[in-house]
Design an enzyme around this catalytic site. Sequence first.
Site, PDB file in Angstrom:
ATOM      1  N   PRO A   2      20.194  12.794   0.800  1.00  0.00           N
ATOM      2  CA  PRO A   2      19.059  13.672   0.552  1.00  0.00           C
ATOM      3  C   PRO A   2      19.440  15.117   0.818  1.00  0.00           C
ATOM      4  O   PRO A   2      20.216  15.397   1.708  1.00  0.00           O
ATOM      5  CB  PRO A   2      17.995  13.200   1.538  1.00  0.00           C
ATOM      6  CG  PRO A   2      18.691  12.351   2.524  1.00  0.00           C
ATOM      7  CD  PRO A   2      19.957  11.870   1.903  1.00  0.00           C
ATOM      8  N   GLU A   3      18.860  16.027   0.047  1.00  0.00           N
ATOM      9  CA  GLU A   3      19.160  17.430   0.230  1.00  0.00           C
ATOM     10  C   GLU A   3      18.242  18.029   1.282  1.00  0.00           C
ATOM     11  O   GLU A   3      17.229  17.444   1.647  1.00  0.00           O
ATOM     12  CB  GLU A   3      18.981  18.160  -1.087  1.00  0.00           C
ATOM     13  CG  GLU A   3      19.723  17.482  -2.216  1.00  0.00           C
ATOM     14  CD  GLU A   3      20.610  18.426  -2.993  1.00  0.00           C
ATOM     15  OE1 GLU A   3      20.724  19.592  -2.610  1.00  0.00           O
ATOM     16  OE2 GLU A   3      21.188  17.965  -3.983  1.00  0.00           O
ATOM     17  N   LYS A  55      20.034  18.908   7.469  1.00  0.00           N
ATOM     18  CA  LYS A  55      19.640  17.554   7.088  1.00  0.00           C
ATOM     19  C   LYS A  55      19.161  16.717   8.269  1.00  0.00           C
ATOM     20  O   LYS A  55      18.978  15.517   8.147  1.00  0.00           O
ATOM     21  CB  LYS A  55      20.791  16.876   6.361  1.00  0.00           C
ATOM     22  CG  LYS A  55      21.081  17.586   5.046  1.00  0.00           C
ATOM     23  CD  LYS A  55      22.228  16.986   4.320  1.00  0.00           C
ATOM     24  CE  LYS A  55      22.452  17.764   3.032  1.00  0.00           C
ATOM     25  NZ  LYS A  55      23.636  17.295   2.330  1.00  0.00           N
TER      26      LYS A  55
END
Length: 307
Positions: A2-3, A55
């Site tokens: 995931p960004e 993140k």
Amino acid sequence: MPEGDTIYRAARALQRALGGKVVTGFDTGLAPLARVNDDAAITGRTIDRVESRGKWLLIHFSGDLILLTHMLMSGSWHLYRTGERWRMARSRMRVVIRTADWEAVAFNVPVAEFHTARSLERYSQIPKLGPDVLSDEFTVETGARRLAAYAAANPDAEIAVVLLNQRVLAGLGNVYKSEVAFSAGVNPFRAMRTITPREMEAMVELSQRYMRSNVLDGSGDSIVTYAGKRRTTHASNRDERLWVYGRQGQECRRCGAAIMMRKQGEQARSTYWCPGCQPWVEASGGVVPGPAPVGSTVISRRRKMSC
Ligand SMILES: [Zn+2]
């Protein structure tokens, strides 16, 4: 993976639902977390704040306790109204935090640890993160300075690898890496020493703009998942959302050339680019230039889109 914008969105949704609320229940399938809960119950504490750093997602409880999670490839945080049916199997649940109205559930998170403010400060990974592209304090100048400093110390590093380096800029993931380089007209394999200050600024500005716009138009905040569709092209058709990412062999939306893909860096992450819009720039300063990198335009097998 995931960004940063997805983590930011998750943190924002969790903050809205849980911020300032009292924990009415806590469950975990992770033994180290359960031990902390046994010693110092989470139930009864107030959730002071939920935030993202790059993140990482941090949930701050009253009484100096912080739950730190990292999703890596497989994890996600979901938010459900009390009694709402979960969209993932119970067996994948790792952490549940309940309040009067909500259940926040972490599924499959590979990294989940409790910290105090002090142990978090000592924790090796978080302090090394670069400035978060999505934080309010982040400016294009800050980001460009980080890139320039990194370039001075690592002149041969390839720009797309650097864009992914969370210690330089925190938040960008593999999708935006390719999109940002395309929009700035920068060939992703160029060495840092060939990148001009103006190009650095452009890439930082684009990173911030893309990530912010995906945060702003993020719908479905009640359920946070990592399947959120990213958009960089302004096209409303979902198949035209991205310029180059995942478009190997297809025509460039600007010039019509075939989009190329090549694995890049030690981690062999897929990099997509347009050889027409992102010309190869030779190294200056007497270094013998290598040939322009070539990638594949053929899709060998159907791949699930991943980031
Ligand atoms: Zn092109």
